[in-house]
Scaffold this motif. Structure first.
Motif, PDB file in Angstrom:
ATOM      1  N   GLU A  22       0.828  -1.207   0.000  1.00  0.00           N
ATOM      2  CA  GLU A  22       0.000   0.000   0.000  1.00  0.00           C
ATOM      3  C   GLU A  22       0.863   1.258   0.000  1.00  0.00           C
ATOM      4  O   GLU A  22       0.592   2.208  -0.731  1.00  0.00           O
ATOM      5  N   MET A  23       1.902   1.264   0.811  1.00  0.00           N
ATOM      6  CA  MET A  23       2.803   2.424   0.850  1.00  0.00           C
ATOM      7  C   MET A  23       3.490   2.610  -0.497  1.00  0.00           C
ATOM      8  O   MET A  23       3.629   3.734  -0.982  1.00  0.00           O
ATOM      9  N   LEU A  24       3.915   1.505  -1.110  1.00  0.00           N
ATOM     10  CA  LEU A  24       4.559   1.577  -2.420  1.00  0.00           C
ATOM     11  C   LEU A  24       3.615   2.194  -3.441  1.00  0.00           C
ATOM     12  O   LEU A  24       4.003   3.079  -4.212  1.00  0.00           O
ATOM     13  N   LEU A  25       2.357   1.763  -3.449  1.00  0.00           N
ATOM     14  CA  LEU A  25       1.395   2.258  -4.436  1.00  0.00           C
ATOM     15  C   LEU A  25       0.985   3.699  -4.173  1.00  0.00           C
ATOM     16  O   LEU A  25       0.730   4.454  -5.104  1.00  0.00           O
ATOM     17  N   VAL A  26       0.928   4.089  -2.904  1.00  0.00           N
ATOM     18  CA  VAL A  26       0.559   5.472  -2.578  1.00  0.00           C
ATOM     19  C   VAL A  26       1.673   6.426  -2.990  1.00  0.00           C
ATOM     20  O   VAL A  26       1.427   7.467  -3.591  1.00  0.00           O
ATOM     21  N   PHE A  27       2.917   6.066  -2.702  1.00  0.00           N
ATOM     22  CA  PHE A  27       4.027   6.966  -2.968  1.00  0.00           C
ATOM     23  C   PHE A  27       4.622   6.810  -4.366  1.00  0.00           C
ATOM     24  O   PHE A  27       5.393   7.655  -4.807  1.00  0.00           O
ATOM     25  N   SER A  28       4.268   5.735  -5.052  1.00  0.00           N
ATOM     26  CA  SER A  28       4.771   5.532  -6.409  1.00  0.00           C
ATOM     27  C   SER A  28       3.723   4.795  -7.249  1.00  0.00           C
ATOM     28  O   SER A  28       3.812   3.582  -7.463  1.00  0.00           O
ATOM     29  N   PRO A  29       2.709   5.543  -7.735  1.00  0.00           N
ATOM     30  CA  PRO A  29       1.615   4.924  -8.481  1.00  0.00           C
ATOM     31  C   PRO A  29       2.052   4.217  -9.770  1.00  0.00           C
ATOM     32  O   PRO A  29       1.292   3.441 -10.339  1.00  0.00           O
ATOM     33  N   SER A  30       3.272   4.431 -10.211  1.00  0.00           N
ATOM     34  CA  SER A  30       3.735   3.770 -11.433  1.00  0.00           C
ATOM     35  C   SER A  30       3.855   2.259 -11.252  1.00  0.00           C
ATOM     36  O   SER A  30       3.999   1.526 -12.227  1.00  0.00           O
ATOM     37  N   TYR A  31       3.775   1.788 -10.008  1.00  0.00           N
ATOM     38  CA  TYR A  31       3.855   0.349  -9.743  1.00  0.00           C
ATOM     39  C   TYR A  31       2.484  -0.339  -9.722  1.00  0.00           C
ATOM     40  O   TYR A  31       2.373  -1.472  -9.271  1.00  0.00           O
ATOM     41  N   LEU A  32       1.450   0.306 -10.227  1.00  0.00           N
ATOM     42  CA  LEU A  32       0.114  -0.287 -10.245  1.00  0.00           C
ATOM     43  C   LEU A  32       0.053  -1.584 -11.053  1.00  0.00           C
ATOM     44  O   LEU A  32      -0.850  -2.389 -10.856  1.00  0.00           O
ATOM     45  N   TRP A  33       1.014  -1.807 -11.921  1.00  0.00           N
ATOM     46  CA  TRP A  33       1.020  -3.031 -12.727  1.00  0.00           C
ATOM     47  C   TRP A  33       1.114  -4.281 -11.856  1.00  0.00           C
ATOM     48  O   TRP A  33       0.702  -5.356 -12.266  1.00  0.00           O
ATOM     49  N   ILE A  34       1.622  -4.138 -10.627  1.00  0.00           N
ATOM     50  CA  ILE A  34       1.741  -5.329  -9.770  1.00  0.00           C
ATOM     51  C   ILE A  34       0.386  -5.834  -9.290  1.00  0.00           C
ATOM     52  O   ILE A  34       0.296  -6.919  -8.731  1.00  0.00           O
ATOM     53  N   LEU A  35      -0.666  -5.053  -9.521  1.00  0.00           N
ATOM     54  CA  LEU A  35      -2.011  -5.481  -9.128  1.00  0.00           C
ATOM     55  C   LEU A  35      -2.769  -6.127 -10.285  1.00  0.00           C
ATOM     56  O   LEU A  35      -3.890  -6.573 -10.102  1.00  0.00           O
ATOM     57  N   GLY A  36      -2.183  -6.165 -11.469  1.00  0.00           N
ATOM     58  CA  GLY A  36      -2.873  -6.669 -12.651  1.00  0.00           C
ATOM     59  C   GLY A  36      -3.039  -8.179 -12.685  1.00  0.00           C
ATOM     60  O   GLY A  36      -2.648  -8.910 -11.773  1.00  0.00           O
ATOM     61  N   GLU A  37      -3.638  -8.634 -13.760  1.00  0.00           N
ATOM     62  CA  GLU A  37      -3.880 -10.062 -13.992  1.00  0.00           C
ATOM     63  C   GLU A  37      -2.558 -10.812 -14.094  1.00  0.00           C
ATOM     64  O   GLU A  37      -1.628 -10.361 -14.755  1.00  0.00           O
ATOM     65  N   ASP A  38      -2.453 -11.937 -13.432  1.00  0.00           N
ATOM     66  CA  ASP A  38      -1.257 -12.792 -13.405  1.00  0.00           C
ATOM     67  C   ASP A  38      -0.035 -12.071 -12.828  1.00  0.00           C
ATOM     68  O   ASP A  38       1.099 -12.404 -13.155  1.00  0.00           O
ATOM     69  N   SER A  39      -0.277 -11.087 -11.975  1.00  0.00           N
ATOM     70  CA  SER A  39       0.838 -10.348 -11.358  1.00  0.00           C
ATOM     71  C   SER A  39       1.331 -11.089 -10.130  1.00  0.00           C
ATOM     72  O   SER A  39       0.779 -12.100  -9.707  1.00  0.00           O
ATOM     73  N   ILE A  40       2.388 -10.546  -9.545  1.00  0.00           N
ATOM     74  CA  ILE A  40       2.956 -11.167  -8.348  1.00  0.00           C
ATOM     75  C   ILE A  40       1.975 -11.106  -7.181  1.00  0.00           C
ATOM     76  O   ILE A  40       1.896 -12.038  -6.368  1.00  0.00           O
ATOM     77  N   VAL A  41       1.185 -10.046  -7.092  1.00  0.00           N
ATOM     78  CA  VAL A  41       0.203  -9.928  -6.009  1.00  0.00           C
ATOM     79  C   VAL A  41      -0.870 -10.996  -6.160  1.00  0.00           C
ATOM     80  O   VAL A  41      -1.242 -11.664  -5.189  1.00  0.00           O
ATOM     81  N   GLU A  42      -1.357 -11.197  -7.383  1.00  0.00           N
ATOM     82  CA  GLU A  42      -2.372 -12.236  -7.614  1.00  0.00           C
ATOM     83  C   GLU A  42      -1.795 -13.624  -7.348  1.00  0.00           C
ATOM     84  O   GLU A  42      -2.447 -14.472  -6.737  1.00  0.00           O
ATOM     85  N   SER A  43      -0.569 -13.847  -7.778  1.00  0.00           N
ATOM     86  CA  SER A  43       0.066 -15.150  -7.537  1.00  0.00           C
ATOM     87  C   SER A  43       0.270 -15.406  -6.046  1.00  0.00           C
ATOM     88  O   SER A  43       0.020 -16.511  -5.563  1.00  0.00           O
TER      89      SER A  43
END
Length: 144
Positions: A27-48
């Motif tokens: 959450e801190m990463l996404l708040v301070f650096s929105p360019s990392y939103l790709w980690i929430l996408g389909e087949d991403s590390i967060v989903e895995s």
């Protein structure tokens, strides 16, 4: 070697803190650096990771249900609350297993399986899962 029972409560406590700390860091990463939103996408590390944690939770609950069943069977317990506890833990294990399969669309993209035509027409994301059939129902259920 002496048999020592597994301390599931300790494992669950450590897993809880591990997940909580990781959620806060992401959450801190996404708040301070929105360019990392790709980690929430389909087949991403967060989903895995979510799939792995759901599956691990399912395994721990299945093992707990087995331990409760053994207590009931070996101890000759006929206490309704213990039987209800067994049923609830087993139901929770099945639910977490189902959620882990749904998270990765039952391996559809991993195994390169096509969506059946009827399901593809009903499914919002054209995937081999049930939770995209009626997203409003599942979103309300999760919020509840």
């Amino acid at each position: 070697m002496k048999y020592r029972p597994i301390d599931y409560a300790s494992i669950a406590n450590k897993a809880y803190w591990f997940v909580l700390i990781n959620i806060i860091l992401i959450e801190m990463l996404l708040v301070f650096s929105p360019s990392y939103l790709w980690i929430l996408g389909e087949d991403s590390i967060v989903e895995s990771c979510g799939t792995v944690f759901l599956l691990l939770t399912s395994v721990i609950l299945f093992l707990s249900a087995r331990a409760i069943y053994r207590e009931i069977r070996i101890g000759g317990i006929t206490n309704k609350s213990e039987i209800l506890r067994f049923i609830m833990v087993l139901l929770a294990a099945c639910t977490f297993f189902w959620a882990s399969g749904e998270e990765i669309s039952w391996g559809q993209r991993i195994l390169n399986i096509n969506t059946p035509q009827l399901l593809g027409e009903l499914n919002k994301q054209n995937e081999l899962n049930l939770h995209n059939l009626n997203t409003r129902f599942f979103n309300n259920a999760l919020e509840t």
